[in-house]
Design an enzyme around this catalytic site. Structure first.
Site, PDB file in Angstrom:
ATOM      1  N   HIS B 250       0.823  -1.214   0.000  1.00 10.62           N
ATOM      2  CA  HIS B 250       0.000   0.000   0.000  1.00 10.62           C
ATOM      3  C   HIS B 250       0.854   1.258   0.000  1.00 10.62           C
ATOM      4  O   HIS B 250       0.499   2.245   0.657  1.00 10.62           O
ATOM      5  CB  HIS B 250      -0.912   0.011   1.238  1.00 10.62           C
ATOM      6  CG  HIS B 250      -2.117  -0.885   1.096  1.00 10.62           C
ATOM      7  ND1 HIS B 250      -3.221  -0.536   0.370  1.00 10.62           N
ATOM      8  CD2 HIS B 250      -2.357  -2.143   1.564  1.00 10.62           C
ATOM      9  CE1 HIS B 250      -4.113  -1.522   0.409  1.00 10.62           C
ATOM     10  NE2 HIS B 250      -3.623  -2.509   1.123  1.00 10.62           N
ATOM     11  N   ASP B 309      -0.590  -4.471   5.907  1.00  7.63           N
ATOM     12  CA  ASP B 309      -1.623  -5.342   5.339  1.00  7.63           C
ATOM     13  C   ASP B 309      -1.419  -5.556   3.848  1.00  7.63           C
ATOM     14  O   ASP B 309      -0.761  -4.769   3.168  1.00  7.63           O
ATOM     15  CB  ASP B 309      -3.011  -4.710   5.556  1.00  7.63           C
ATOM     16  CG  ASP B 309      -3.091  -3.300   4.994  1.00  7.63           C
ATOM     17  OD1 ASP B 309      -2.107  -2.545   5.167  1.00  7.63           O
ATOM     18  OD2 ASP B 309      -4.107  -2.953   4.381  1.00  7.63           O
ATOM     19  N   GLU B 310      -1.977  -6.626   3.386  1.00 12.78           N
ATOM     20  CA  GLU B 310      -2.113  -6.927   1.961  1.00 12.78           C
ATOM     21  C   GLU B 310      -0.833  -6.690   1.173  1.00 12.78           C
ATOM     22  O   GLU B 310      -0.826  -5.982   0.172  1.00 12.78           O
ATOM     23  CB  GLU B 310      -3.251  -6.072   1.352  1.00 12.78           C
ATOM     24  CG  GLU B 310      -4.590  -6.382   1.956  1.00 12.78           C
ATOM     25  CD  GLU B 310      -5.721  -5.652   1.227  1.00 12.78           C
ATOM     26  OE1 GLU B 310      -6.629  -6.341   0.728  1.00 12.78           O
ATOM     27  OE2 GLU B 310      -5.683  -4.409   1.168  1.00 12.78           O
ATOM     28  N   VAL B 311       0.258  -7.287   1.651  1.00 16.22           N
ATOM     29  CA  VAL B 311       1.508  -7.149   0.918  1.00 16.22           C
ATOM     30  C   VAL B 311       1.456  -8.069  -0.298  1.00 16.22           C
ATOM     31  O   VAL B 311       1.305  -9.279  -0.174  1.00 16.22           O
ATOM     32  CB  VAL B 311       2.708  -7.501   1.824  1.00 16.22           C
ATOM     33  CG1 VAL B 311       4.007  -7.389   1.039  1.00 16.22           C
ATOM     34  CG2 VAL B 311       2.713  -6.594   3.046  1.00 16.22           C
ATOM     35  N   GLU B 361      -1.922  -9.026   9.455  1.00 20.46           N
ATOM     36  CA  GLU B 361      -0.855  -9.712   8.732  1.00 20.46           C
ATOM     37  C   GLU B 361       0.494  -9.627   9.446  1.00 20.46           C
ATOM     38  O   GLU B 361       1.403 -10.414   9.135  1.00 20.46           O
ATOM     39  CB  GLU B 361      -0.708  -9.126   7.325  1.00 20.46           C
ATOM     40  CG  GLU B 361      -1.830  -9.507   6.372  1.00 20.46           C
ATOM     41  CD  GLU B 361      -2.911  -8.450   6.290  1.00 20.46           C
ATOM     42  OE1 GLU B 361      -3.145  -7.789   7.323  1.00 20.46           O
ATOM     43  OE2 GLU B 361      -3.515  -8.299   5.223  1.00 20.46           O
TER      44      GLU B 361
END
Lengths: 677, 677
Positions: B250, B309-311, B361
């Site tokens: 992000h 998050d959301e790597v 995460e």
């Protein structure tokens, strides 16, 4: 292209749409000349503005503000920045001076085609005016936001188009004034007359005389820094700020901290006493010299308002030294004494490079012809001043606090009445006018609704050609501009809803809104007479009278409907159906509203007016039934209904039930002999 | 006095009024303990507050703010100043530190009698909370504004009650955030989680790395001065500001100006590319050391959110040097690499006296137990973290951007689900939760309506006892608090009206409102799937979907009405009459609305949903007729009506017609065999 002169004919057209498939031009003030074209300019996310010609920082910020406002009106994010193919090109010939002058060129030409728009003006001021016109051209259409193709050549009729805001009786914070400056800019007004002192409060910080605000206010005043910032904000919008410090009367707030200025013995408080400045003592002028020198620096405008109205002679009469002074100087009366005071004042102002402005009481042949007289007591006095060679401003007829319907303000023209008979030279002395928002009954919460949208019609009177007078067109366009103003941040509509919620607690407000929509506050100074003794300026202003709009759109539209129905000989079925809907709504409303009125102390007083509305609704419906049957009403019916009408005409809780006259018409029509069939 | 434990029983009472002639207590969040008394404390112009005990400047400004808010709520001007007989006495034992700590005492006791009120708290923070409760107690009554006699002992259930605001996808100006802080303070939230960077924009000025905002934003960001001032504003209201800089994923906005931070080759733009930070280069940590040192000074709170998050593993997988690094360090996968990154990060933070917070995460056994894990993927992960000894925050279930009805958020408790089975020790690790306002679909104009009033119910979930769960009570109280919030300056209701006017031009919006009142935006991520390709974050958000409230009160109330009617065996005539009114309104609405929908490009897309509403209205009315007659419907009728229902269930222009299910119920009831008479 089809050239149109601005006549009643045009207004008929603008009300209906200038050409087929074109929305009406909801411009206010109406420009001096409008030529409609064909097609429209779409407003899309790629909209951009280029500025050419003379560089001017205030124009740059004006363009940025314009982009923001356009973005706000359309909901389309517009990012400032250069574009190789600008949608709107703004060209100006000169820059602006640091201080805006009276009579500075405000003209502009705006040409919109389906491929782009150009705005040309001699000055940035004209460009600012033209950008506001562009914003008003933008409409939502079946193909998106667009401005219709049009060529506008525009300039103001009068160079001084102002609004007075009284901040003494009720303090109005800077942010509220700022949003009102935005509103003024939207309707091309160019003077904010800041009534900064009066009996009830002194609102501008003086570093030389700190007790003016420290003792002469309730702690609420503007610091010099705020004032400077406010003036800059106004300047960016092409608005001059003219301060008023009202003397020698209306000056109690000065005397709390400086009782030596008064003509009678103090001490005084903000609540009581009617002191008037003592014009016979040199110390008074010494004070004023220092004070005016300070304020003349703070307020850069060339004009400086000294009030001068309603000087109460009691203190002068009661003071033997003052009466002695009058005799010794060969004066005839107090008026001469005030003229003497004003002459001294005028010299102080001139030394500070200021031109004196004052209310019409200052008119006196001893004063130089440079001064400006603001007429509040009648149109006559404006003409009298002009005949004597004085410049003048009209405020009579533009008092927003009197709660008049817009059409009544709109009908008053600075050049009408006695002024119509002036010579051309004398007419030139009439600079324009100012609406006045006196602050006895306003708070920061409801002030916008006391000013807007009615003020837009006064702005039009002062900008547009004299023959722009069609009332229906005015109301239609004012409605559009009212929505624009709300979108720009004014709260004249949204605040009412919050105030109704306050009165209603958590209850549903829809029945309360039905009532609120058909009432208006009492007119002129009738609210004053409600008060026993002096007005308490710290009393809550949270009643229905404080939330009600000065003019009821519903009542006006209902009245128009009844008129249409009457003109059809009571045969227009569509009109009758709509009238029936309204009357039914009103007849049934009290049953829904009454429990709420009982639950809220703020609404108790409105119980009778809600009942009156229900009775009027019933009376109107019965009248329609008789009219439908074409048969005469039963005996006594008219008498009974007229009793309802008469009762409904009486103010309740300071409110007038404005649908009473059209219902009365229906009742009387029903009681008239049946038309022959 | 009558002591009440907070149970479902109380909520039944509060919905109906606690005692006869007493208005219901519209408190939100509901306090831990409430004892009602008799009588009420009038709020008059002489209302005054005295502060005793420890002196604290922020409490003084809190009291001033309280007076202003009370004045605004009542319309009664209240002037600050000492009084010999204060109406409310506020007593605190200690002052406040310059930086608010997690877990700082927020408890208070508020006692209101008919002669006065006392508010006692250990800390100014508790006093601030108690003053907000007092404001919520004030109601308009038949005898004026008053607070009912009551004794409240209150403290929060969780110490961390926050709201995340994403300002990256759409920039939200400081003044809009400030009014939302006022809203948070009103419902006793105490953490503003400021999501300051994401792919689409970097919003906090760094003097060390100016290209972060200069290249990583569209020019809209907060200066350090604004940030400091904002933090002070929050602190005054008892709200901590926790910044989030989301890394290593992000983080596209970082890479425009500093592409060397990325794991893959640049260059990047704000619109495209999915770069992830390179955790294998020392230069990355050097950058972060400098950056975090700067931000750690700017943001005084002890907690610092690093996202996590959301790597997206693509860049790591594609970079041989990174894969080589993973092997060389004995890591198994990208998750281990992220944990390594987080460990390094945590050390930098610790050096700057900051505690790391991250999305779920980041949970990895290599990280110290001091960190805080924010759970967004499910309640399960919160429990898993606690089992491993990590402190946690719940955000799953509190995503305001998913357009859920309030009841759905309200039903989710940080201690429910897997967390219910934790030991007492483990439960202590659950610090609270945060609502999340992700900003894909909001602008400064409509963000308030995406947050409020639903956020008040989440605030209650995090403050009030766990057994405060009655949904009807929640909705009734939330309605009252929603009005309070509007009065305090939030625009969640008023903005919709302006947006409808924009869509409608100058036309009357009442028919449009009827439609807007029964629709809701599609839920979850369904709006995303409308978009072809990546979302254009500069597209206008000016459609009906952008103005519609996330939850339709009308639909909920209509649904309740139908339920009442069904429970009565379709005999409740009052309910049926109300249902008929609604259905008739809807059936007739399209005829009024259709011309407007045709005139406005913004509304074209809503033509089918308006038609669906009319058909639903007609279907419902027919169903009522059959139910009234107790006779079976004609053949094919149900099939036809169910086709209407099915069509109405499909989203149109991103909108759901939320009155479809209750109309479906009526249709099905009408098609069921007639009840035996």
């Amino acid at each position: 292209m089809r050239a149109l002169r601005l006549t009643g004919f045009l207004f008929l057209l603008t009300g209906l749409g200038l050409a087929q498939n074109q929305p009406p031009l909801n411009l206010m003030p109406m420009p001096a000349s409008v030529q409609t074209g064909s097609g429209q300019l779409p407003i899309t996310p790629s909209f951009s503005v280029a500025v050419t010609g003379a560089h001017d920082a205030s124009l740059d910020s004006g363009v940025q503000r314009f982009s923001k406002q356009l973005s706000h009106l359309t909901g389309i994010p517009l990012r400032p920045g250069a574009s190789s193919a600008p949608t709107l090109t703004v060209h100006v010939e000169h820059g602006r001076d640091a201080v805006q002058r009276l009579g500075e060129d405000e003209s502009y030409e705006l040409a919109v085609s389906d491929s782009g728009a150009t705005l040309n003006a001699a000055t940035p001021l004209g460009a600012l005016r033209g950008m506001q016109t562009f914003l008003q051209l933008v409409n939502i259409t079946p193909t998106g936001f667009a401005a219709p193709a049009v060529t506008i050549k525009d300039q103001p009729r009068f160079p001084w188009r102002g609004m007075l805001v009284d901040v003494s009786r009720h303090f109005i914070p800077i942010d509220v004034l700022k949003r009102n400056l935005d509103g003024m800019a939207a309707v091309k007004m160019n003077v904010l007359h800041w009534h900064l002192s009066d009996d009830q409060g002194f609102r501008a910080e003086s570093k030389k005389f700190p007790k003016l605000t420290a003792m002469g206010s309730d702690g609420m005043f503007y610091t010099q820094e705020e004032i400077r910032e406010f003036i800059a904000y106004a300047h960016e919008r092409g608005i001059r700020v003219v301060p008023e410090f009202d003397i020698p009367g209306h000056s109690r707030s000065w005397m709390i901290g400086y009782p030596e200025l008064a003509s009678g013995p103090g001490p005084y408080t903000l609540e009581s006493g009617d002191p008037v400045m003592d014009p016979t003592r040199e110390s008074t002028y010494k004070f004023l010299e220092t004070f005016i020198a300070e304020m003349a620096k703070l307020f850069p405008d060339e004009y400086f308002h000294i009030g001068g109205d309603e000087v109460d002679g009691k203190q002068w009469n009661a003071n033997p030294k003052i009466q002695q002074f009058i005799k010794a100087h060969g004066m005839k009366n107090n008026q001469d004494l005030q003229a003497y005071f004003n002459q001294r004042l005028e010299k102080i102002l001139a030394k500070n490079h200021k031109i004196m402005v004052g209310w019409d009481e200052i008119l006196h042949p001893d004063l130089p012809k440079t001064i400006v007289v603001q007429s509040w007591r009648g149109q006559q006095s404006l003409a009298v001043a002009a005949e004597q060679g004085y410049r003048g401003l009209l405020s009579y007829g533009y008092y927003l606090d009197l709660m008049w319907p817009t059409s009544r303000h709109y009908a008053i023209d600075p050049m009408s009445g006695a002024a119509a008979n002036l010579t051309a030279e004398q007419k030139k002395l009439i600079l324009g006018g100012e609406s006045c928002q006196w602050a006895e009954w306003v708070t920061p919460e409801n002030i916008d609704s006391h000013i807007w949208p009615r003020n837009a019609a006064i702005a039009e009177r002062l900008w547009s050609p004299q023959d722009v007078v069609d009332v229906n067109s005015m109301y239609a366009r004012m409605h559009a501009i009212s929505l624009e103003l709300e979108s720009l941040g004014l709260t004249h509509n949204s605040a009412r809803q919050r105030m109704l919620h306050r009165m209603a607690g958590t209850a549903d407000t829809s029945a309360l809104r039905v009532l609120a929509d058909v009432v208006e506050p009492v007119k002129d100074y009738h609210r004053w007479s409600e008060e026993k003794g002096p007005i308490d300026f710290h009393a809550p202003l949270n009643r229905l009278i404080d939330a009600a709009y000065p003019e009821s759109d519903t009542a006006r539209e209902f009245s128009d409907l009844v008129e249409t129905f009457a003109k059809s000989g009571y045969k227009d079925e569509a009109a009758e159906a709509q009238i029936r809907n309204w009357l039914t709504l009103w007849r049934n409303n009290d049953a829904k509203l009454h429990p709420l009125l009982e639950q809220s102390e703020l609404l108790h007083e409105d119980v009778p007016i809600s009942q009156n509305l229900a009775m009027l609704g019933a009376a109107g419906l019965q009248a329609l039934d008789y009219l439908d049957k074409g048969q005469p009403e039963p005996e006594l019916w008219t008498t009974q209904q007229m009793a309802v009408v008469d009762q409904s005409k009486k103010p309740v809780a300071g409110l007038l039930l404005q649908v009473t006259p059209p219902v009365e018409e229906l009742v009387q029509a029903a009681s008239a002999p049946a038309p022959s069939k």
